[in-house]
Design a protein around this motif. Structure first.
Motif, short mmCIF file in Angstrom:
data_model
loop_
_atom_site.label_atom_id
_atom_site.label_comp_id
_atom_site.label_asym_id
_atom_site.label_seq_id
_atom_site.Cartn_x
_atom_site.Cartn_y
_atom_site.Cartn_z
N MET A 1 -9.21 -7.17 -8.49
CA MET A 1 -7.92 -7.39 -7.84
C MET A 1 -8.19 -7.97 -6.44
N ASP A 2 -7.53 -9.11 -6.09
CA ASP A 2 -7.78 -9.73 -4.78
C ASP A 2 -7.04 -8.96 -3.67
N ASN A 3 -7.39 -9.27 -2.42
CA ASN A 3 -6.86 -8.53 -1.27
C ASN A 3 -5.34 -8.60 -1.15
N VAL A 4 -4.76 -9.73 -1.48
CA VAL A 4 -3.30 -9.87 -1.39
C VAL A 4 -2.62 -8.91 -2.37
N LYS A 5 -3.12 -8.87 -3.58
CA LYS A 5 -2.54 -7.96 -4.58
C LYS A 5 -2.76 -6.50 -4.18
N VAL A 6 -3.92 -6.21 -3.62
CA VAL A 6 -4.21 -4.85 -3.16
C VAL A 6 -3.18 -4.43 -2.12
N MET A 7 -2.94 -5.31 -1.14
CA MET A 7 -1.98 -4.98 -0.07
C MET A 7 -0.56 -4.85 -0.61
N GLU A 8 -0.18 -5.71 -1.52
CA GLU A 8 1.16 -5.62 -2.11
C GLU A 8 1.35 -4.29 -2.83
N LYS A 9 0.37 -3.91 -3.62
CA LYS A 9 0.47 -2.64 -4.36
C LYS A 9 0.42 -1.46 -3.40
N PHE A 10 -0.44 -1.54 -2.41
CA PHE A 10 -0.57 -0.47 -1.42
C PHE A 10 0.77 -0.25 -0.70
N GLN A 11 1.42 -1.33 -0.27
CA GLN A 11 2.68 -1.22 0.46
C GLN A 11 3.82 -0.69 -0.41
N LYS A 12 3.77 -0.92 -1.70
CA LYS A 12 4.81 -0.40 -2.60
C LYS A 12 4.84 1.12 -2.60
N PHE A 13 3.71 1.75 -2.29
CA PHE A 13 3.63 3.21 -2.24
C PHE A 13 4.16 3.77 -0.92
N ARG A 14 4.50 2.88 0.01
CA ARG A 14 4.98 3.28 1.33
C ARG A 14 4.07 4.36 1.94
N PRO A 15 2.82 4.01 2.15
CA PRO A 15 1.88 4.99 2.69
C PRO A 15 2.28 5.39 4.11
N PRO A 16 1.93 6.60 4.51
CA PRO A 16 2.32 7.08 5.85
C PRO A 16 1.58 6.33 6.94
N TYR A 17 2.24 6.20 8.08
CA TYR A 17 1.61 5.61 9.25
C TYR A 17 1.09 6.75 10.12
N PHE A 18 0.01 6.49 10.81
CA PHE A 18 -0.50 7.46 11.76
C PHE A 18 0.27 7.30 13.05
N ASN A 19 1.00 8.35 13.45
CA ASN A 19 1.83 8.30 14.64
C ASN A 19 1.26 9.10 15.80
N GLY A 20 -0.01 9.41 15.76
CA GLY A 20 -0.61 10.17 16.85
C GLY A 20 -0.36 11.66 16.68
N ILE A 21 -0.83 12.43 17.65
CA ILE A 21 -0.73 13.89 17.55
C ILE A 21 0.27 14.47 18.54
N ALA A 22 0.97 13.62 19.28
CA ALA A 22 1.88 14.11 20.32
C ALA A 22 2.96 15.04 19.76
N GLN A 23 3.54 14.68 18.64
CA GLN A 23 4.62 15.49 18.08
C GLN A 23 4.14 16.43 16.98
N ASP A 24 3.08 16.08 16.30
CA ASP A 24 2.60 16.89 15.19
C ASP A 24 1.08 16.86 15.15
N PRO A 25 0.44 17.97 15.55
CA PRO A 25 -1.02 17.97 15.58
C PRO A 25 -1.66 17.77 14.21
N LEU A 26 -0.90 17.97 13.15
CA LEU A 26 -1.44 17.76 11.80
C LEU A 26 -1.20 16.34 11.29
N ALA A 27 -0.57 15.49 12.10
CA ALA A 27 -0.24 14.13 11.66
C ALA A 27 -1.45 13.35 11.16
N PRO A 28 -2.59 13.37 11.85
CA PRO A 28 -3.73 12.62 11.31
C PRO A 28 -4.16 13.12 9.94
N THR A 29 -4.19 14.43 9.76
CA THR A 29 -4.58 15.00 8.47
C THR A 29 -3.60 14.62 7.39
#
Length: 146
Positions: A1-29
């Motif tokens: 699977m090429d990189n474009v298809k990988v990214m398209e499929k990856f984004q369809k899952f709406r993966p979480p973004y890392f928003n830092g630990i300021a509001q939630d210390p468990l956010a990175p985990t």
């Protein structure tokens, strides 16, 4: 699977973004666990996982840039304040102090409003927002009176 298809499929899952630990210390985990689940479903290689992870982190960097470039433009004061507050989470650490936050907010105001604040000694973010809202209201009333 090429990189474009990988990214398209990856984004369809709406993966979480890392928003830092300021509001939630468990956010990175939580973010890593969420991305790992997506990786398992997609059965990605190590290189593809790295590509997807870098993409997620770049999105966060873009939000920091969006914050630094934010201008009021044609937005109402309320709309500008809401956008400012939403992106403020991504501000650099030295901008987290109240006086720096106030200064950055002022910098993004429409010139007709920002110029009116120059002579005022406003030190807190709340004071700047309130004064800017008052100026906007006054300008709106003057415009409607014409």
């Amino acid at each position: 699977m090429d990189n474009v298809k990988v990214m398209e499929k990856f984004q369809k899952f709406r993966p979480p973004y890392f928003n830092g630990i300021a509001q939630d210390p468990l956010a990175p985990t939580k973010g890593i666990e969420g991305m790992d689940e997506t990786f398992e479903v997609l059965t990605l290689t190590g290189e593809q996982k790295l590509l997807c992870t870098n993409y997620q982190l770049q999105n966060e960097e873009r939000k920091e840039i969006d914050f630094m470039d934010l201008k009021q433009g044609s937005k109402s004061m309320l709309e500008y304040q809401q956008e400012f507050e939403k992106l403020f989470f991504f501000a650099l650490e030295h901008l987290k102090e109240d006086h720096a936050k106030a200064k950055r907010f002022k910098k993004g105001l429409r010139p007709t409003i920002g110029a009116m604040l120059v002579g005022q000694y406003l030190h807190s973010y709340a004071q700047v927002v309130q004064a800017a809202k008052s100026i906007e209201d006054e300008q709106r009333e003057n415009y409607q009176a014409l």
